[in-house]
Design an enzyme around this catalytic site. Sequence first.
Site, PDB file in Angstrom:
ATOM      1  N   THR B 107       0.927  -1.203  -0.034  1.00 57.38           N
ATOM      2  CA  THR B 107      -0.218   0.036   0.117  1.00 57.38           C
ATOM      3  C   THR B 107       0.889   1.338   0.070  1.00 57.38           C
ATOM      4  O   THR B 107       0.657   2.321  -0.713  1.00 57.38           O
ATOM      5  CB  THR B 107      -0.942   0.133   1.133  1.00 57.38           C
ATOM      6  OG1 THR B 107      -1.888  -0.953   0.966  1.00 57.38           O
ATOM      7  CG2 THR B 107      -1.781   1.326   1.484  1.00 57.38           C
ATOM      8  N   GLN B 214       0.454  -9.529  -5.381  1.00 58.92           N
ATOM      9  CA  GLN B 214       0.024 -10.792  -5.549  1.00 58.92           C
ATOM     10  C   GLN B 214       0.890 -11.616  -6.533  1.00 58.92           C
ATOM     11  O   GLN B 214       0.769 -12.924  -6.885  1.00 58.92           O
ATOM     12  CB  GLN B 214      -1.539 -10.760  -6.180  1.00 58.92           C
ATOM     13  CG  GLN B 214      -2.478 -10.261  -5.130  1.00 58.92           C
ATOM     14  CD  GLN B 214      -2.518 -11.014  -3.824  1.00 58.92           C
ATOM     15  OE1 GLN B 214      -2.369 -11.994  -3.746  1.00 58.92           O
ATOM     16  NE2 GLN B 214      -3.520 -10.256  -3.048  1.00 58.92           N
ATOM     17  N   SER B 235       5.741  -8.319   1.665  1.00 52.55           N
ATOM     18  CA  SER B 235       6.310  -9.311   2.153  1.00 52.55           C
ATOM     19  C   SER B 235       5.312 -10.504   2.549  1.00 52.55           C
ATOM     20  O   SER B 235       5.482 -11.718   2.295  1.00 52.55           O
ATOM     21  CB  SER B 235       7.159  -8.902   3.318  1.00 52.55           C
ATOM     22  OG  SER B 235       7.320  -9.860   4.262  1.00 52.55           O
ATOM     23  N   THR B 274      14.627   4.743   9.925  1.00 47.69           N
ATOM     24  CA  THR B 274      15.632   3.585  10.198  1.00 47.69           C
ATOM     25  C   THR B 274      14.889   2.451   9.687  1.00 47.69           C
ATOM     26  O   THR B 274      13.650   2.231   9.901  1.00 47.69           O
ATOM     27  CB  THR B 274      15.641   3.313  11.743  1.00 47.69           C
ATOM     28  OG1 THR B 274      16.430   4.621  12.094  1.00 47.69           O
ATOM     29  CG2 THR B 274      16.625   2.163  12.120  1.00 47.69           C
ATOM     30  N   CYS B 359     -10.412  -5.851   2.260  1.00 48.40           N
ATOM     31  CA  CYS B 359     -10.600  -4.446   2.381  1.00 48.40           C
ATOM     32  C   CYS B 359     -12.094  -4.414   2.358  1.00 48.40           C
ATOM     33  O   CYS B 359     -12.480  -3.393   3.059  1.00 48.40           O
ATOM     34  CB  CYS B 359      -9.688  -3.672   1.621  1.00 48.40           C
ATOM     35  SG  CYS B 359      -8.091  -4.494   1.308  1.00 48.40           S
TER      36      CYS B 359
END
Lengths: 81, 435
Positions: B107, B214, B235, B274, B359
Amino acid sequence: MSAVSLYKNLLATAAKFDNYNFRSYFVRRINETYAANRTVTDAAELNAIFTKANLDANTLNRQASISQMYTAEKLVVEKLT
Amino acid sequence: MSPTVNSSADASSITSPSSSSESTLTNATRDGFGGRPIYLDMQATTPTDPRVLDKMLPFYTGLYGNPHSSTHSYGWETEAEVDKARAHIANVIKADPKEIIFTSGATESNNMALKGVAHFYGKTKRHIITTQTEHKCVLDTARHLQDEGFSVTYLPVDAMGMVSLAELEAAIRKDTCLVSVMAVNNEIGVIQPLAEIGKICRKHKVFFHTDAAQAFGKIEIDVNACNIDLMSISSHKIYGPKGMGACFVRRRPRVRLDALVNGGGQERGLRSGTLAPPLIAGFGEAARLMTEEFETDNAHIKRLSAKLTSALLEIPETTLNGSSVHRHAGCVNISFAYVEGESLLMALKDIALSSGSACTSASLEPSYVLHALGKDDALAHSSIRFGIGRFTTEEEMDYVIKAIKERVEFLREMSPLWEMVQEGIDLNSIEWSGH
């Protein structure tokens, strides 16, 4: 360690996974890999396969223990013992 | 001494087998079997691979250095691992490791690509092209850009879910800066012709972004062969940790972006903050495993998918949504006419499924993706998505096939509509009276 005993060791470790999907997956992959590598005779290639299998055995050992520490309810396809 | 070995986690669904009565998932359906549902929602997320967790754990136990700390070994050791992970991820799509920018997920990557390109080139280029079947985060980002004065073309798709190359080329204008077309659709699994789209974009000197959340690692994608300039990667769709993703940003020819997140200038200044070495190492290992297991995973998933698809299509009045050829086998979307999808899901408490995107599934709205394919409300409402992955088993597939067959039949027997169809009444000829 001979190939057969390494294979049996790996299978025994995979069987210790409490999680059904992980257990089934590793058993399947160990069987597939063993079947695929049975005919390998080249020494260097065999050596590489053994090194990788030993590394995998260590990972599998640690993760099988973790799977036994954090357990979930059995799945609807799993027989309760 | 190992004081914590037997502590079981107290998250509600993770319990030890003996103390599971509190769980909402304990509706055991068969005596002598467990009660936790079979997981078939791999497009929503995938289980974390134990090998990935094994790679991550050292970063939560000892390797805690900040990878940007260049003055000591704590920083160097995590930096080295971040570099390894970056190389594994780049390798999946044949990119250069320097072209991988870590983000919090697909996203963010989609936001970064669309807003970044639009804002950088916005003085002269004010037009963006995308499709009607994109993921919500692309569509919503495009809407925001419209509010800022950009114009956006939402390309339609055909009944198979495919974009028309001719329409795409015709939609490109002088002021078009970006074309964004997803690689594999999250609801119907359709694969768009990336190489052809890339060729058209390069010919017209327009940047090509693809949302590959996907697709990454599941289908072969070569960013150079396909002329892809930007790619969003996630991931947790590849058995890696959640909260982690990446954006591929091409260096030659260079794609310039306005950064969303400003700060210390990490990640080539495109994404400050970071880095999270545990998540990155897990993501890298997940990507490495996708490459290593590519063939065996695909063979396994294809086999189970073919079995499921052919068995479910044997049920009368069922259709496979989307192209049956250009598809990722791990995503099977089927409409069961005269059955309401949500009722079927309620009747399938023992299988974790979804009627579409996670969603939008809370809203009970029929899927806009199926609408774009020309399906009517009724059919869109009667659709179920089955997600198959590396860890799905043959035994689970057999259980699911049997359960779906039984319960579709059960629900149809209760349905007056189904009764009328069986009697040969054309439902479209009925004049429903409102109250």
